[in-house]
Design an enzyme around this catalytic site. Structure first.
Site, PDB file in Angstrom:
ATOM      1  N   HIS A 181     -68.023  28.620 -36.179  1.00  0.00           N
ATOM      2  CA  HIS A 181     -68.806  29.538 -37.008  1.00  0.00           C
ATOM      3  C   HIS A 181     -70.285  29.309 -36.744  1.00  0.00           C
ATOM      4  CE1 HIS A 181     -65.067  30.146 -39.060  1.00  0.00           C
ATOM      5  NE2 HIS A 181     -65.023  28.892 -39.449  1.00  0.00           N
ATOM      6  N   GLU A 231     -67.999  25.062 -43.934  1.00  0.00           N
ATOM      7  CA  GLU A 231     -66.794  25.026 -44.757  1.00  0.00           C
ATOM      8  C   GLU A 231     -66.261  23.606 -44.892  1.00  0.00           C
ATOM      9  OE1 GLU A 231     -64.550  27.739 -42.331  1.00  0.00           O
ATOM     10  OE2 GLU A 231     -63.471  26.140 -41.300  1.00  0.00           O
ATOM     11  N   HIS A 268     -63.373  23.933 -34.256  1.00  0.00           N
ATOM     12  CA  HIS A 268     -62.242  23.440 -35.054  1.00  0.00           C
ATOM     13  C   HIS A 268     -61.036  24.365 -35.017  1.00  0.00           C
ATOM     14  CE1 HIS A 268     -64.590  26.123 -37.673  1.00  0.00           C
ATOM     15  NE2 HIS A 268     -63.440  26.427 -38.224  1.00  0.00           N
ATOM     16  N   ARG A 322     -63.896  33.329 -32.133  1.00  0.00           N
ATOM     17  CA  ARG A 322     -62.649  32.798 -31.613  1.00  0.00           C
ATOM     18  C   ARG A 322     -62.884  32.398 -30.152  1.00  0.00           C
ATOM     19  NH1 ARG A 322     -59.342  37.225 -32.640  1.00  0.00           N
ATOM     20  NH2 ARG A 322     -59.170  36.673 -34.823  1.00  0.00           N
TER      21      ARG A 322
HETATM   22 ZN    ZN Z   1     -63.266  27.876 -39.863  1.00  0.00          ZN
END
Ligand code: ZN
Length: 322
Positions: free
Chosen positions: A102, A119, A177, A197
């Site tokens: 991200h 996150e 991740h 992605r």
């Molecule tokens: Zn994520």
């Protein structure tokens, strides 16, 4: 105001399954493979709807626009205005999730006009030997990374960790991740869908298509340094909040308790979200006492007088605020 519950927003995913129904009572309707349950969301058109009390049927966004700082607290309101800043999810990876990254706020604003995404994950369930991918196993250059990616060999560069329930990971923007097969996490994140992605294991959907990759954007968003400290170390304690993550975007505590807790005054100046991850409890505040089961989330709006949490025997919650 009173403790608010919301109808979960369930998401069918190619990598999803049935465990969120089995373990967390998320009723899938006609969705075959639930991958995510959005528990508390103000994100774009995916806004949570209140499911209890006299505000039932109102959306989180309605309430934020109507009650403003009274709803989220003045500090949060002056920073985020009428956009609810966090998103709370349960995620079940019945298959490996794509390897992704991200962007941070600056990069996301520049490229998409949105917030970035930092996150955290708290592992709720893991099959034996289940793993996650988190960061690189050593420092790599952009060139080494790009070559590995081109050769379909990205996984060789990644750090894999076996996980068990109770493990917690902090994933700042830029950290590559993936949640591995057989893992359920509670995810707390900035309210953003800015995801690049990188590698999707060459999977195809039921129309024979591979999902889009965001190779070029990712290249400029990735932190190529190895990270050793993204697993959160904490010492379990009873009847005392344990800080798991405290970052610019949120603070998350774990509370494992078997007696009544009254929230400290400073926490009533902001909204607080509780995700019940074990057992059950009652949350009282304002005019309502709300029963909360494992897998359910509750939001306490700002300004409630003497909110209390009463476990049924023993319970565990994640407590999150800004
Ligand atoms: Zn994520």
């Amino acid at each position: 105001m009173y403790p608010l519950k919301f109808t979960p927003i369930l998401k069918d995913k190619i990598w999803g399954g049935q465990k969120l129904e089995e373990l967390f009572n998320k009723v899938p309707g006609d969705l075959p493979n639930i991958g995510e349950s959005w528990e508390v969301s103000g994100y774009k058109s995916e806004v949570s709807v209140v499911s209890n009390g006299y505000l039932k049927g109102k959306t989180l966004q309605d309430l934020l626009e109507t009650y403003k700082e009274q709803f989220v607290g003045s500090r949060v309101f002056s920073r985020f205005g009428e956009s609810f800043p966090l998103l709370f999810k349960l995620i079940h990876a019945n298959d490996d999730l794509s390897i992704q990254v991200h962007p941070n706020d600056e990069f996301a604003m520049k490229n998409h006009g949105t917030y970035g995404k930092t996150e955290m994950w708290y592992v709720l369930y893991a099959e034996p030997n289940a793993e996650i991918i988190i960061g690189f196993n050593k420092n790599y250059s952009k060139k080494q990374y790009s070559e590995a990616l081109e050769q379909g060999d990205l996984e060789r560069l990644m750090r894999r960790i076996q996980v068990k329930p109770g493990d917690c990971f902090y994933i700042p923007a830029g950290l590559v991740h993936a949640i591995g097969k057989g893992v359920i996490v509670a995810e707390i994140q900035q309210s953003s869908d800015a995801t690049y992605r990188i590698f999707d294991y060459n999977r195809k959907d039921d129309q024979g298509k591979e999902r889009e990759l965001h190779t070029d954007l990712a290249l400029n968003a990735i932190n190529f340094k190895a990270t050793k400290n993204s697993k959160v170390n904490y010492i379990p304690k009873l009847n005392e909040p344990i800080e798991l993550v405290k970052c610019n975007y949120f603070t998350a505590n774990l509370i494992d308790f078997d007696k009544k807790l009254t929230l400290p005054y400073n926490l009533t100046e902001t909204f607080v979200v509780y995700m019940c991850i074990e057992g059950s409890l009652e949350i009282s505040g304002g005019t309502l006492t709300v029963p909360v089961q494992k897998g359910e989330s509750v939001m306490l709006p700002a300004g409630m007088k003497y909110p209390t949490l009463i476990p049924t025997g023993r319970a565990k919650v994640l407590e999150v605020y800004i």
